[in-house]
Write a protein that holds these residues in place. Structure first.
Motif, PDB file in Angstrom:
ATOM      1  N   LEU A   1     -16.122 116.169  80.296  1.00 32.20           N
ATOM      2  CA  LEU A   1     -17.330 115.895  81.076  1.00 32.20           C
ATOM      3  C   LEU A   1     -18.552 116.629  80.552  1.00 32.20           C
ATOM      4  O   LEU A   1     -19.670 116.158  80.688  1.00 32.20           O
ATOM      5  CB  LEU A   1     -17.135 116.295  82.538  1.00 32.20           C
ATOM      6  N   GLY A   2     -18.336 117.809  80.007  1.00 30.86           N
ATOM      7  CA  GLY A   2     -19.473 118.619  79.582  1.00 30.86           C
ATOM      8  C   GLY A   2     -20.100 119.364  80.749  1.00 30.86           C
ATOM      9  O   GLY A   2     -21.160 119.964  80.629  1.00 30.86           O
ATOM     10  N   LYS A   3     -19.462 119.309  81.905  1.00 30.07           N
ATOM     11  CA  LYS A   3     -19.874 120.076  83.077  1.00 30.07           C
ATOM     12  C   LYS A   3     -18.606 120.418  83.844  1.00 30.07           C
ATOM     13  O   LYS A   3     -17.556 119.833  83.622  1.00 30.07           O
ATOM     14  CB  LYS A   3     -20.852 119.282  83.952  1.00 30.07           C
TER      15      LYS A   3
ATOM     16  N   ILE B   1     -16.761 109.729  90.607  1.00 30.37           N
ATOM     17  CA  ILE B   1     -15.313 109.650  90.382  1.00 30.37           C
ATOM     18  C   ILE B   1     -14.902 110.645  89.309  1.00 30.37           C
ATOM     19  O   ILE B   1     -13.916 111.372  89.462  1.00 30.37           O
ATOM     20  CB  ILE B   1     -14.897 108.210  89.984  1.00 30.37           C
ATOM     21  N   LEU B   2     -15.670 110.696  88.233  1.00 33.70           N
ATOM     22  CA  LEU B   2     -15.349 111.628  87.141  1.00 33.70           C
ATOM     23  C   LEU B   2     -15.459 113.074  87.584  1.00 33.70           C
ATOM     24  O   LEU B   2     -14.744 113.937  87.080  1.00 33.70           O
ATOM     25  CB  LEU B   2     -16.246 111.359  85.934  1.00 33.70           C
ATOM     26  N   ASP B   3     -16.340 113.359  88.539  1.00 32.92           N
ATOM     27  CA  ASP B   3     -16.452 114.726  89.054  1.00 32.92           C
ATOM     28  C   ASP B   3     -15.155 115.141  89.743  1.00 32.92           C
ATOM     29  O   ASP B   3     -14.809 116.320  89.765  1.00 32.92           O
ATOM     30  CB  ASP B   3     -17.629 114.849  90.021  1.00 32.92           C
TER      31      ASP B   3
ATOM     32  N   GLY C   1     -12.253 113.960  86.327  1.00 32.88           N
ATOM     33  CA  GLY C   1     -12.529 114.253  84.925  1.00 32.88           C
ATOM     34  C   GLY C   1     -12.099 115.632  84.481  1.00 32.88           C
ATOM     35  O   GLY C   1     -11.905 116.545  85.271  1.00 32.88           O
ATOM     36  N   ASP C   2     -11.984 115.761  83.200  1.00 28.80           N
ATOM     37  CA  ASP C   2     -11.652 117.019  82.547  1.00 28.80           C
ATOM     38  C   ASP C   2     -12.955 117.755  82.235  1.00 28.80           C
ATOM     39  O   ASP C   2     -13.884 117.168  81.693  1.00 28.80           O
ATOM     40  CB  ASP C   2     -10.879 116.690  81.262  1.00 28.80           C
TER      41      ASP C   2
ATOM     42  N   VAL D   1     -18.212 101.642  83.782  1.00 28.73           N
ATOM     43  CA  VAL D   1     -17.178 101.887  84.790  1.00 28.73           C
ATOM     44  C   VAL D   1     -15.845 102.294  84.179  1.00 28.73           C
ATOM     45  O   VAL D   1     -14.931 102.680  84.914  1.00 28.73           O
ATOM     46  CB  VAL D   1     -16.979 100.682  85.748  1.00 28.73           C
ATOM     47  N   ASN D   2     -15.724 102.244  82.864  1.00 26.20           N
ATOM     48  CA  ASN D   2     -14.471 102.652  82.215  1.00 26.20           C
ATOM     49  C   ASN D   2     -14.617 103.945  81.415  1.00 26.20           C
ATOM     50  O   ASN D   2     -13.642 104.405  80.823  1.00 26.20           O
ATOM     51  CB  ASN D   2     -13.963 101.522  81.306  1.00 26.20           C
ATOM     52  N   ARG D   3     -15.807 104.528  81.425  1.00 28.63           N
ATOM     53  CA  ARG D   3     -16.035 105.740  80.646  1.00 28.63           C
ATOM     54  C   ARG D   3     -15.274 106.928  81.266  1.00 28.63           C
ATOM     55  O   ARG D   3     -14.956 106.928  82.443  1.00 28.63           O
ATOM     56  CB  ARG D   3     -17.526 106.056  80.558  1.00 28.63           C
ATOM     57  N   ASP D   4     -15.017 107.934  80.437  1.00 27.57           N
ATOM     58  CA  ASP D   4     -14.326 109.127  80.938  1.00 27.57           C
ATOM     59  C   ASP D   4     -15.177 110.379  80.814  1.00 27.57           C
ATOM     60  O   ASP D   4     -14.711 111.487  81.009  1.00 27.57           O
ATOM     61  CB  ASP D   4     -12.984 109.318  80.231  1.00 27.57           C
ATOM     62  N   ALA D   5     -16.446 110.181  80.493  1.00 26.98           N
ATOM     63  CA  ALA D   5     -17.368 111.324  80.407  1.00 26.98           C
ATOM     64  C   ALA D   5     -18.768 110.867  80.743  1.00 26.98           C
ATOM     65  O   ALA D   5     -19.075 109.708  80.767  1.00 26.98           O
ATOM     66  CB  ALA D   5     -17.352 111.935  79.005  1.00 26.98           C
TER      67      ALA D   5
END
Length: 101
Positions: free
Chosen positions: A40-42, A30-32, A35-36, A97-101
């Protein structure tokens, strides 16, 4: 020798681990999509650009979010018979499940 309670607890913890491991992967997918890149660091969208099958590409972004929440709840349900010593695991399930990175 392990008692029945010990065996039940091991089974519950194994179920928790399976649910939370899959929830981590779903949230990563989902973050892929959402995410920013800096957070994300990627590179955001890297998995999709590489043609990697992801949960959002297979079941849609809404379906992936619902799956992550369902897995989180299933993980938490597996801890219901455990006392407050399992609270760090409960916190971890929420964080994953609530993380953003």
């Amino acid at each position: 020798a392990a008692t029945t309670a010990d065996t039940d607890q091991v089974r519950q913890l194994e179920h928790y681990a399976n649910c939370i491991g899959l929830a981590f992967q779903v949230q990563d997918d989902i973050l892929d999509v959402e995410g920013d890149t800096e957070t994300l660091g990627k590179t955001q969208g890297k998995d999709q650009a590489n043609g990697k099958p992801t949960y959002p590409s297979l079941i849609g972004l809404k379906g992936a979010k619902e799956l992550a929440q369902s897995l989180r709840q299933d993980a938490l349900d597996s801890l219901v018979e455990l006392d407050e010593r399992a609270d760090p695991l409960r916190w971890l399930a929420d964080y994953i499940v609530n993380r953003d990175a």
